[in-house]
Write an enzyme that holds these catalytic residues in place. Sequence first.
Site, short mmCIF file in Angstrom:
data_model
loop_
_atom_site.label_atom_id
_atom_site.label_comp_id
_atom_site.label_asym_id
_atom_site.label_seq_id
_atom_site.Cartn_x
_atom_site.Cartn_y
_atom_site.Cartn_z
N ASP A 1 -79.13 -6.11 41.85
CA ASP A 1 -77.96 -6.63 42.55
C ASP A 1 -77.66 -5.86 43.83
OD1 ASP A 1 -77.22 -4.34 41.12
OD2 ASP A 1 -76.10 -5.48 39.62
N ASN B 1 -67.73 -3.80 29.82
CA ASN B 1 -67.40 -5.11 29.25
C ASN B 1 -68.66 -5.85 28.79
OD1 ASN B 1 -68.56 -5.85 31.64
ND2 ASN B 1 -66.78 -6.89 32.48
N HIS C 1 -71.41 -6.26 30.62
CA HIS C 1 -72.18 -6.94 31.66
C HIS C 1 -73.53 -6.26 31.89
CE1 HIS C 1 -70.21 -4.52 35.24
NE2 HIS C 1 -71.32 -3.93 34.86
N GLU D 1 -70.87 -11.02 34.51
CA GLU D 1 -69.66 -10.67 33.78
C GLU D 1 -69.50 -11.61 32.58
OE1 GLU D 1 -68.41 -7.99 34.66
OE2 GLU D 1 -67.93 -7.81 36.78
C1 F6R Z 1 -76.10 -1.79 38.52
C2 F6R Z 1 -75.68 -2.84 37.60
C3 F6R Z 1 -74.57 -2.65 36.62
C4 F6R Z 1 -74.53 -1.26 35.97
C5 F6R Z 1 -73.37 -1.16 34.98
C6 F6R Z 1 -73.25 0.24 34.40
O1 F6R Z 1 -77.17 -2.22 39.32
O2 F6R Z 1 -76.24 -3.90 37.66
O3 F6R Z 1 -74.67 -3.64 35.63
O4 F6R Z 1 -75.75 -1.02 35.32
O5 F6R Z 1 -72.18 -1.49 35.63
O6 F6R Z 1 -72.89 1.12 35.42
P1 F6R Z 1 -72.84 2.70 35.19
O7 F6R Z 1 -74.25 3.12 34.93
O8 F6R Z 1 -72.33 3.24 36.50
O9 F6R Z 1 -71.94 2.93 34.04
#
Ligand code: F6R
Length: 237
Positions: free
Chosen positions: A67, A136, A138, A143
């Site tokens: 992303d 959550n 994701h 989401e």
């Molecule tokens: C990042 C992504 C997100 C993160 C997720 C966890 O490219 O796609 O889904 O993997 O938000 O983030 P952290 O590792 O910062 O807790």
Amino acid sequence: MKVLKFENNEALSEKASEVIIDKIKELDQPVIGLATGSTPERTYELLVEKYKADQVSFKNVTTFNLDEYVGLEPTHINSYHRFMNERLFDHVDIDKAKTFLPDGLADNAETEAERFEALIKEKGPIDLQVLGLGLNGHIGFNEPGTPFEARTHVAKLVESTREANARFFDHIDEVPTDAISMGIGTILDAKEIILLVHGEAKADILRQVIHGEITEDVPASILQKHPNVTVITDIDV
Ligand code: F6R
């Protein structure tokens, strides 16, 4: 889903770096899917260390990131382009022409999402996809409520995700509201997936992902259906 439990973040990151390096060594032209965020940071540091110790070369590696925020320049301190350059790409022998992230500044984000999806089709399939887990549930910016079959698309960040990511910005108002994200359908096309999950704060959601009902309310729960997923974590599940 296979679950590998480690003592701490260091040990889980060590394992993740080993899995990535083994995949790179196994294949002539490996295609690796990458995530940003806090969780894989130590893994990327270890990849750089191991590259410097001549344990791996990224010369033949192609990468696709999950992303990118809409509206941030690639050089913006919080863009995922910059994150990847600073954490990994600038320090290894990867050909940057073979590192792909969605363009958050494209005139038309929807068209850019389609272009990115087509690029994965052309150069893929992704041999190994690295994922982190949102509080959550994701994965990428898919989401809760995102259809499981979604392909790369423009995703709205829910407020709790903007709040979670605000730690990287000066103010929550600066956190973008939209991102271009691989869809869950895109992610599931990867031949192998590792889901990295660190820290007690994610214990409840990880248990739901592994043991709970498969539901679009918990996006990562669909990973139960993928034939080759390994959860690498320091949480007791
Ligand atoms: C990042 C992504 C997100 C993160 C997720 C966890 O490219 O796609 O889904 O993997 O938000 O983030 P952290 O590792 O910062 O807790």
